[in-house]
Design an enzyme around this catalytic site. Structure first.
Site, PDB file in Angstrom:
ATOM      1  N   ARG A 141      24.385 -45.496  26.660  1.00  0.00           N
ATOM      2  CA  ARG A 141      24.151 -46.424  27.756  1.00  0.00           C
ATOM      3  C   ARG A 141      24.071 -47.849  27.207  1.00  0.00           C
ATOM      4  O   ARG A 141      23.014 -48.453  27.142  1.00  0.00           O
ATOM      5  CB  ARG A 141      22.859 -46.048  28.479  1.00  0.00           C
ATOM      6  CG  ARG A 141      22.735 -46.675  29.854  1.00  0.00           C
ATOM      7  CD  ARG A 141      21.586 -46.097  30.592  1.00  0.00           C
ATOM      8  NE  ARG A 141      20.387 -46.074  29.736  1.00  0.00           N
ATOM      9  CZ  ARG A 141      19.388 -45.225  29.878  1.00  0.00           C
ATOM     10  NH1 ARG A 141      19.423 -44.333  30.815  1.00  0.00           N
ATOM     11  NH2 ARG A 141      18.350 -45.254  29.067  1.00  0.00           N
ATOM     12  N   LYS A 248      17.722 -29.422  16.856  1.00  0.00           N
ATOM     13  CA  LYS A 248      16.371 -29.028  17.189  1.00  0.00           C
ATOM     14  C   LYS A 248      15.717 -30.226  17.887  1.00  0.00           C
ATOM     15  O   LYS A 248      16.145 -31.342  17.670  1.00  0.00           O
ATOM     16  CB  LYS A 248      15.625 -28.631  15.921  1.00  0.00           C
ATOM     17  CG  LYS A 248      15.477 -29.775  14.898  1.00  0.00           C
ATOM     18  CD  LYS A 248      14.097 -30.353  14.913  1.00  0.00           C
ATOM     19  CE  LYS A 248      14.107 -31.720  14.268  1.00  0.00           C
ATOM     20  NZ  LYS A 248      12.825 -32.361  14.290  1.00  0.00           N
ATOM     21  N   HIS A 278      18.914 -29.835  10.598  1.00  0.00           N
ATOM     22  CA  HIS A 278      19.495 -30.613   9.506  1.00  0.00           C
ATOM     23  C   HIS A 278      18.611 -30.666   8.284  1.00  0.00           C
ATOM     24  O   HIS A 278      19.088 -30.878   7.187  1.00  0.00           O
ATOM     25  CB  HIS A 278      19.815 -32.010   9.973  1.00  0.00           C
ATOM     26  CG  HIS A 278      18.681 -32.647  10.703  1.00  0.00           C
ATOM     27  ND1 HIS A 278      18.473 -32.430  12.040  1.00  0.00           N
ATOM     28  CD2 HIS A 278      17.685 -33.416  10.279  1.00  0.00           C
ATOM     29  CE1 HIS A 278      17.397 -33.084  12.412  1.00  0.00           C
ATOM     30  NE2 HIS A 278      16.891 -33.686  11.371  1.00  0.00           N
ATOM     31  N   LYS A 282      22.682 -25.581   5.495  1.00  0.00           N
ATOM     32  CA  LYS A 282      23.221 -24.306   5.054  1.00  0.00           C
ATOM     33  C   LYS A 282      23.150 -24.179   3.534  1.00  0.00           C
ATOM     34  O   LYS A 282      22.868 -23.120   2.995  1.00  0.00           O
ATOM     35  CB  LYS A 282      24.673 -24.246   5.509  1.00  0.00           C
ATOM     36  CG  LYS A 282      25.290 -22.901   5.480  1.00  0.00           C
ATOM     37  CD  LYS A 282      26.659 -23.026   6.132  1.00  0.00           C
ATOM     38  CE  LYS A 282      27.289 -21.679   6.358  1.00  0.00           C
ATOM     39  NZ  LYS A 282      28.552 -21.830   7.096  1.00  0.00           N
ATOM     40  N   GLU A 316       6.442 -36.334   5.412  1.00  0.00           N
ATOM     41  CA  GLU A 316       7.299 -37.499   5.619  1.00  0.00           C
ATOM     42  C   GLU A 316       6.491 -38.748   5.350  1.00  0.00           C
ATOM     43  O   GLU A 316       5.297 -38.798   5.645  1.00  0.00           O
ATOM     44  CB  GLU A 316       7.817 -37.522   7.063  1.00  0.00           C
ATOM     45  CG  GLU A 316       8.792 -36.416   7.363  1.00  0.00           C
ATOM     46  CD  GLU A 316       9.233 -36.460   8.821  1.00  0.00           C
ATOM     47  OE1 GLU A 316      10.305 -36.998   9.084  1.00  0.00           O
ATOM     48  OE2 GLU A 316       8.493 -35.976   9.667  1.00  0.00           O
ATOM     49  N   ASP A 335       7.690 -30.245  16.415  1.00  0.00           N
ATOM     50  CA  ASP A 335       8.813 -30.977  15.830  1.00  0.00           C
ATOM     51  C   ASP A 335       9.267 -30.348  14.514  1.00  0.00           C
ATOM     52  O   ASP A 335      10.452 -30.326  14.214  1.00  0.00           O
ATOM     53  CB  ASP A 335       8.388 -32.440  15.603  1.00  0.00           C
ATOM     54  CG  ASP A 335       9.553 -33.312  15.181  1.00  0.00           C
ATOM     55  OD1 ASP A 335      10.653 -33.104  15.723  1.00  0.00           O
ATOM     56  OD2 ASP A 335       9.360 -34.179  14.314  1.00  0.00           O
ATOM     57  N   HIS A 340      11.666 -25.852  11.149  1.00  0.00           N
ATOM     58  CA  HIS A 340      11.910 -25.892   9.698  1.00  0.00           C
ATOM     59  C   HIS A 340      10.990 -24.967   8.927  1.00  0.00           C
ATOM     60  O   HIS A 340      11.412 -24.177   8.103  1.00  0.00           O
ATOM     61  CB  HIS A 340      11.688 -27.289   9.128  1.00  0.00           C
ATOM     62  CG  HIS A 340      12.364 -28.356   9.896  1.00  0.00           C
ATOM     63  ND1 HIS A 340      13.644 -28.230  10.321  1.00  0.00           N
ATOM     64  CD2 HIS A 340      11.943 -29.559  10.301  1.00  0.00           C
ATOM     65  CE1 HIS A 340      13.980 -29.326  10.963  1.00  0.00           C
ATOM     66  NE2 HIS A 340      12.966 -30.150  10.967  1.00  0.00           N
ATOM     67  N   LYS A 438       3.443 -36.882   9.308  1.00  0.00           N
ATOM     68  CA  LYS A 438       4.134 -38.155   9.167  1.00  0.00           C
ATOM     69  C   LYS A 438       3.208 -39.142   8.473  1.00  0.00           C
ATOM     70  O   LYS A 438       1.995 -38.970   8.480  1.00  0.00           O
ATOM     71  CB  LYS A 438       4.514 -38.694  10.546  1.00  0.00           C
ATOM     72  CG  LYS A 438       5.624 -37.880  11.194  1.00  0.00           C
ATOM     73  CD  LYS A 438       6.289 -38.662  12.290  1.00  0.00           C
ATOM     74  CE  LYS A 438       7.550 -37.979  12.765  1.00  0.00           C
ATOM     75  NZ  LYS A 438       8.659 -38.071  11.817  1.00  0.00           N
TER      76      LYS A 438
END
Lengths: 587, 303
Positions: A141, A248, A278, A282, A316, A335, A340, A438
């Site tokens: 947008r 996710k 991510h 893999k 993080e 989250d 994960h 975080k």
């Protein structure tokens, strides 16, 4: 691992327990079976637990049908590539290049697109892995012209790409850049998108092959998919494909996850849906599986007889930043832990799969997730926190409640820790501690398997005073690798034993560097390589674990405990460990 | 960077000195992934070592450059050791004088790192049978470069005579991006190729290899035509309804043309030696497709 060109069983229509809504929408639910296509050896994996008393042969047929369907679904890339006279399996120099296609990126103005996706596309191009004519359509947008989008992409690539900037590669990518402005509820914008794609097919020869990447807050998924359905973009013409990538989180609880799945299933064939995580690419999954199942060294001690506990951490150093709008009301547990950390727990805790095909892996992961038990008293076995302003890496940073877009009374947690157990013979009594947060001191993701102390030490107490537990640490980021921690004698006449590290890093031991997670992911999507995970069933099992915790926290109603930005987390998390006589590993 | 010159030395002194230097700069002694032996004359040595250092930048390696000097002089070994310069590993230049020029293997064998692969690279003239060469015998992989031979075409045509599994030539490595692009173009059905040609500057061994590879895989007659270069400039393949063409005139960007499809531009840059070498170092198993290609080149010439 089914990494080769061979058709693998697909997630999305594997065995599902009764009551799973994906059953009813399974387009292959008809009777009869198709033999495995192409004479490829298909690993016959028998889905015993899922079908109530169903004979094994039925399950086998089911599997073959999936394989056949996989071939049909990916015919445009893999099958044709196999018929390509210039491709020879012995010719390892030639990389697998995606066929001509368009990648449509929703939410292209987002942080993820700028930091990861756009640079990854450039890196793929730089490594010669993008097909001639590859086109990228941005949708957002913004009142942008095509050149504005090109400029944004250019800047993102310059700043974040892994490989050096080359004018000729940029030129190639730039020719294929398109931008469609509009909001997701704007029918006109999607009509324009459909038109633009048709035009790209003509001018760039992309043959109607589109991959849709929804890098948007999850609340937009349904409307985007509705719009794609409305404009007919989910239905490929004969010989072409349509794929969708869902990031996710897959819902925010069990109910919404099922709802999301229903919507996606109604629009795309199950093997065209790429649910991705991510953080846990893999490559990482395959690394963990190789470590566990290609060696004899670790398996004998990988159980309750030797393991004291397991710590799974994703820390993080950044705050919520631009994701505030999404993050508020979601929180760290939904989250990160739901996807994960529970995936890591499954990979580390599972039994050995019968084969490395996606469905055999999935079955083992499902088994271990089903065996996960929650602490009896959730207030003692969980912890949550919210960062307050402080110093992080030498920079003063704001607290969570002062971040833009976060209401000052938000109860969303930015740190979450839980103590789980796995009720099976291998792991009974071994706690798995999961934590994420975080604005912690350092960015780090790891799985630490901490072993019990030696039952008897033939040294005097002072000799081994500073000897800790042996540990095997699977480092996921940064600097992916494995560390083994054990005691060693300190040189000198005194007998003293101290912990030392034995280190292995993927980046150093091979002449080939690991592909970046997003590069591998995008390439898998464009090529049509079956994704490894997670399957809808796993998503649902994860929510079954997380929902009671979230409900407990919601019912509790108190404000999460504050912790200083740049620290190791709230005191309650440390107390949770201390109650068990253990401590978190230093971040 | 720490560098150290040693005149009239021996392999064991060099080895001891390397250990000392590593301790000085604080670099760990373990973690190397490769020993790369570069056999080169003095004139090519600088560029070759530089390319080797760049190729192994991300992966600590021991680079041993063997530089044969005057055969007439008294027998002597001079060494130049560099640790922590350009490369994360170590570089040792070994200058061999007198009779020692014929016994480079005796100097090298104590300096090869244990347990890890050895690659031998001749940036200039290569022995007729690399696998039988005393130095070449150390390598899992032996890399030659036909382009730097006095007669590049003759060199590539003779490669099969001295071939043993593990041999490879940078003339072959140079065409990987072309082959990759062609393979991508053929990922969509193209139909039967009738004939075609590869266009390159005169005397270009890679063009020869590309033409033979295409002939073998497509079962069509693909010839080589001369152009003004630089390097490879085009591939033309005639199909039932026209031509599939890849053209490159600026040695950076190529145009892919197919009948009934829009022209598309693709990055196709000529690559520096360091990148070619990096490609060679990535896979250490024998390249069977290369073997078939050099066999084809020889057959075509004798025909």
């Amino acid at each position: 691992m089914n990494d080769s060109k061979g058709p693998g069983p697909q997630p999305g229509n594997g065995p599902t327990p009764s009551g799973d809504p994906s059953n009813s929408t399974d387009p292959t639910g008809s009777a009869g079976s198709t033999p495995p296509a192409g004479g490829e050896p298909v690993a016959h994996e028998f889905d015993v637990p899922a079908r109530d008393g169903g004979p094994e042969s039925l399950a086998a047929q089911d599997e073959s049908r999936t394989a056949a369907q996989a071939v049909a679904g990916t015919a445009t890339t893999i099958e044709v590539a196999e018929a390509n006279p210039l491709r020879d399996p012995r010719d390892k120099r030639l990389p697998r290049v995606a066929g001509p296609c368009v990648l449509v990126l929703f939410g292209v103005t987002g942080d993820l697109a700028k930091r990861k996706l756009l640079p990854a596309i450039y890196d793929l191009g730089n490594r010669g892995l993008l097909p001639p004519g590859f086109s990228l359509v941005g949708f957002a947008r913004r009142d942008w012209a095509a050149q504005d989008f090109a400029q944004i992409t250019h800047d993102a690539v310059k700043e974040h790409a892994r490989t050096p900037f080359r004018e000729e590669v940029w030129k190639q990518i730039c020719e294929g850049l398109h931008f469609v402005p509009g909001s997701f509820d704007d029918d006109g914008a999607f009509d324009a998108l459909a038109m633009a794609l048709k035009e790209i097919d003509e001018t760039r020869g992309t043959g109607g092959n589109y991959a849709f990447y929804t890098s948007t807050p999850p609340k937009y998924f349904p409307v985007i998919i509705e719009q794609l359905k409305r404009t007919g973009l989910t239905r490929p013409p004969e010989g072409a494909w349509r794929r969708v990538v869902i990031e996710k989180p897959f819902g925010h609880d069990l109910k919404s996850a099922r709802e999301l799945n229903r919507i996606v299933d109604s629009a795309f064939k199950p093997d065209s849906v790429f649910r991705i995580d991510h953080y846990l690419g893999k490559e990482t999954v395959q690394n963990i599986l190789a470590l566990r199942f290609a060696n004899t060294l670790f398996e004998p001690i990988w159980n309750r007889r030797y393991v004291d506990h397991v710590q799974i951490t994703m820390a993080e150093d950044i705050g919520v930043g631009g994701r505030a709008g999404y993050y508020d009301g979601i929180g760290a547990a939904r989250d990160v832990i739901q996807n994960h950390l529970l995936q890591l727990l499954a990979l580390v805790g599972m039994e050995d799969p019968t084969a490395f095909g996606p469905s055999a892996l999935r079955r083992e992961k499902e088994k271990v997730l089903e065996a996960v038990t929650l602490p009896e008293d959730l207030s003692l076995g969980t912890a949550r926190g919210q960062y307050v302003s402080g110093w992080q890496g030498g920079v003063p940073v704001r607290g969570f409640l002062e971040e833009d877009g976060i209401p000052p009374d938000s109860r969303t947690e930015t740190y979450a820790a839980v103590r789980l157990e796995i009720a099976n013979r291998r792991w009974a009594g071994v706690p798995f501690y999961l934590r994420t947060g975080k604005r912690l001191g350092r960015r780090m993701t790891e799985v630490a398997v901490v072993f019990q102390r030696a039952p008897h030490l033939p040294f005097s107490k002072t000799d081994t005073e500073i000897l800790g537990h042996n540990a095997l640490v699977i480092r996921i980021q940064p600097d992916e690798g494995v560390t083994v921690r054990f005691g060693s004698k300190v040189p000198g006449t005194a007998m003293e034993v101290r912990d030392v590290n034995m280190d292995f890093a993927y980046g150093e031991a091979f002449l080939e560097s690991s592909p970046e997670a997003y590069e591998r992911l995008l390439l898998d999507v464009l090529i049509g390589d079956p994704p490894l995970f997670p399957h809808q069933r796993e998503v649902e099992l994860s929510w079954m674990i997380m929902d009671p915790i979230e409900e407990h926290w919601a019912a509790d109603g108190s404000q999460p405990e504050g912790y200083d930005a740049g620290s190791g987390g709230p005191a309650s998390a440390d107390e949770m460990m201390a109650r068990d006589g253990r401590a978190w590993r230093r971040l | 960077m720490t560098s150290f010159l040693m005149g009239s030395t021996t392999a064991s002194e060099i080895s001891a000195q390397l250990t000392r230097l590593r301790h000085q700069v604080g670099a760990p002694a373990v973690g190397m992934v490769l020993t790369l032996v570069v056999v080169s004359d003095e004139s090519r040595q600088y560029d070759a070592v530089r390319a080797a250092s760049e190729a192994s930048r991300e992966h600590p390696s021991r680079i041993l450059a063997v530089i044969p000097r005057e055969r007439e002089e008294a027998t002597r070994l001079d060494a130049e050791l560099r640790v922590g310069e350009m490369t994360t590993g170590e570089v040792v230049l070994l200058r061999l004088y007198g009779e020692l020029t014929g016994h480079a293997d005796s100097v090298l064998s104590p300096l090869l790192l244990p347990d890890i692969p050895v690659v031998v690279w001749w940036p200039g003239d290569a022995p007729e049978i690399p696998g039988k060469d005393p130095v070449g015998g150390f390598g899992q992989r032996r890399v030659t470069d036909a382009r730097s031979a006095a007669d590049p075409l003759a060199a590539i045509r003779r490669r099969i005579d001295g071939y043993s599994p593990g041999d490879t030539d940078l003339a072959w490595t140079r065409i990987t991006p072309w082959r990759s692009l062609l393979a991508a173009a053929f990922d969509q059905p193209v139909g039967k190729v009738r004939d075609g040609y590869v266009e390159a500057e005169p005397g270009h061994p890679s063009a020869e290899l590309l033409a033979v590879w295409l002939s073998q895989t497509l079962g069509a007659d693909i010839s080589v035509r001369e152009s003004r270069g630089p390097g490879l400039t085009a591939v033309h393949l005639r199909i039932s309804d026209g031509e599939v063409v890849i053209e490159r005139h600026d040695s950076r960007t190529a145009t892919l043309k197919r009948p009934g499809r829009p022209d598309r531009h693709v990055a196709l840059a000529r690559r520096p030696t360091s990148e070619l070498l990096a490609e060679e170092l990535r896979r250490l198993d024998p390249d069977e497709v290369y073997e078939e290609a050099i066999k084809g080149v020889a057959d075509r010439h004798h025909r």
